[in-house]
Design a protein around this motif. Structure first.
Motif, PDB file in Angstrom:
ATOM      1  N   UNK A  71      26.091   9.361 -17.690  1.00  0.00           N
ATOM      2  CA  UNK A  71      24.933  10.116 -18.402  1.00  0.00           C
ATOM      3  C   UNK A  71      24.377   9.565 -19.498  1.00  0.00           C
ATOM      4  N   UNK A  72      25.492  10.170 -20.575  1.00  0.00           N
ATOM      5  CA  UNK A  72      24.923   9.311 -21.912  1.00  0.00           C
ATOM      6  C   UNK A  72      25.019   7.727 -22.133  1.00  0.00           C
ATOM      7  N   UNK A  83      36.478  10.890  -9.217  1.00  0.00           N
ATOM      8  CA  UNK A  83      36.157  11.290 -10.490  1.00  0.00           C
ATOM      9  C   UNK A  83      36.674  12.766 -10.977  1.00  0.00           C
ATOM     10  N   UNK A  84      37.111  12.406 -12.189  1.00  0.00           N
ATOM     11  CA  UNK A  84      36.768  14.026 -12.822  1.00  0.00           C
ATOM     12  C   UNK A  84      35.483  13.839 -13.557  1.00  0.00           C
ATOM     13  N   UNK A  85      35.032  15.560 -13.395  1.00  0.00           N
ATOM     14  CA  UNK A  85      33.627  15.980 -14.116  1.00  0.00           C
ATOM     15  C   UNK A  85      33.617  15.319 -15.384  1.00  0.00           C
ATOM     16  N   UNK A  86      34.518  15.145 -16.500  1.00  0.00           N
ATOM     17  CA  UNK A  86      34.681  14.840 -17.791  1.00  0.00           C
ATOM     18  C   UNK A  86      33.838  13.140 -17.643  1.00  0.00           C
ATOM     19  N   UNK A 146      18.207   8.475 -19.234  1.00  0.00           N
ATOM     20  CA  UNK A 146      19.734   7.806 -18.670  1.00  0.00           C
ATOM     21  C   UNK A 146      18.259   7.273 -17.077  1.00  0.00           C
ATOM     22  N   UNK A 147      17.432   8.169 -16.933  1.00  0.00           N
ATOM     23  CA  UNK A 147      16.657   8.925 -16.064  1.00  0.00           C
ATOM     24  C   UNK A 147      16.352   7.113 -15.306  1.00  0.00           C
ATOM     25  N   UNK A 177      22.568  12.352  -8.682  1.00  0.00           N
ATOM     26  CA  UNK A 177      22.003  13.396  -9.634  1.00  0.00           C
ATOM     27  C   UNK A 177      20.572  13.893  -9.481  1.00  0.00           C
ATOM     28  N   UNK A 178      19.837  12.720  -9.705  1.00  0.00           N
ATOM     29  CA  UNK A 178      18.501  12.791  -9.193  1.00  0.00           C
ATOM     30  C   UNK A 178      17.954  13.020  -8.388  1.00  0.00           C
ATOM     31  N   UNK A 179      18.525  13.250  -7.450  1.00  0.00           N
ATOM     32  CA  UNK A 179      18.969  14.196  -5.747  1.00  0.00           C
ATOM     33  C   UNK A 179      18.742  15.490  -5.680  1.00  0.00           C
TER      34      UNK A 179
END
Ligand code: ZN
Length: 228
Positions: free
Chosen positions: A124-125, A115-118, A168-169, A100-102
């Protein structure tokens, strides 16, 4: 079964066969503990191989159960590195955060991590709430033994603009820095969280993600496990 899965499974089987009986009941502290059968777990891990790495699915990981003869409490002995109540292990979550950070999209991460998108959206949270970035930095200073300038990687604008993603980052980088200072295996999100949690339960569900040890101002002195 692929060779990585078979290697992981034999490690967990060895742990199952060689780990002794629990010394003390986590509920009442008494020492009258008996074996109480066993169960199996399924887990997914991120394995870095020669290429870019991949998700490895491991079935039938054997888990011992114990029971306390005083208070009747029963519990599982989770092997090191295996999170309670989670099929997808933190090494996979850490890889998702790293991508995600990349700059990867959530859909790309879901595909990469099988895995699923959900599920990816929930990570992240969850990571944002596991620890307070300021507490992680305070702990890092304590581990190093002196105030240090932590090199903070740049957070991409699309992540920086969302408060939960930004936090989260920061938590993710904080765990990486702590793991490096403690000479623990990366990813820090997995090694540090698993070391702190040990075999405790109920701190890792989505409903209640925060780990008390990281709130050092509120729970001072409970981080002895970090002195390793
Ligand atoms: Zn007990």
């Amino acid at each position: 079964m692929c060779k990585e899965a078979s290697h992981l499974l034999s490690w967990y089987q060895h742990y199952y066969e060689t780990a002794g009986k629990a010394k003390r009941c986590p509920q009442c502290g008494q020492e009258h503990i008996v074996f109480n059968g066993s169960g199996v777990r399924t887990a997914e891990f991120w394995i870095d191989d020669d290429g870019d790495g991949k998700v490895v699915h491991v079935n039938d990981i054997p888990i011992r159960r114990f029971r306390c003869q005083d208070c009747r409490h029963s519990w599982q002995l989770l092997p090191p590195g295996l999170m309670p109540r989670r099929r997808i292990q933190l090494c996979v979550v850490a890889k998702g955060l790293e991508r995600l950070l990349a700059g990867d999209t959530l859909a790309q991460i879901a595909e990469l991590c099988h895995c699923s998108l959900s599920t990816v959206r929930r990570w992240i949270p969850w990571v944002a709430d596991v620890a307070d970035p300021a507490d992680l930095m305070a702990r890092l200073v304590e581990v190093v033994g002196a105030p240090i300038a932590v090199p903070t990687p740049a957070i991409p604008p699309r992540i920086n603009s969302n408060p939960t993603w930004r936090r989260a980052a920061k938590v993710f980088f904080g765990f990486e820095a702590l793991a490096a200072a403690l000479r623990m295996e990366p990813p820090g999100l997995r090694s540090v969280v698993c070391a702190v949690l040990g075999n405790r339960d109920r701190h890792t569900t989505y409903a209640r993600p925060s780990i008390p040890e990281f709130g050092i101002k509120r729970f001072g002195g409970q981080m002895g496990i970090f002195v390793m």
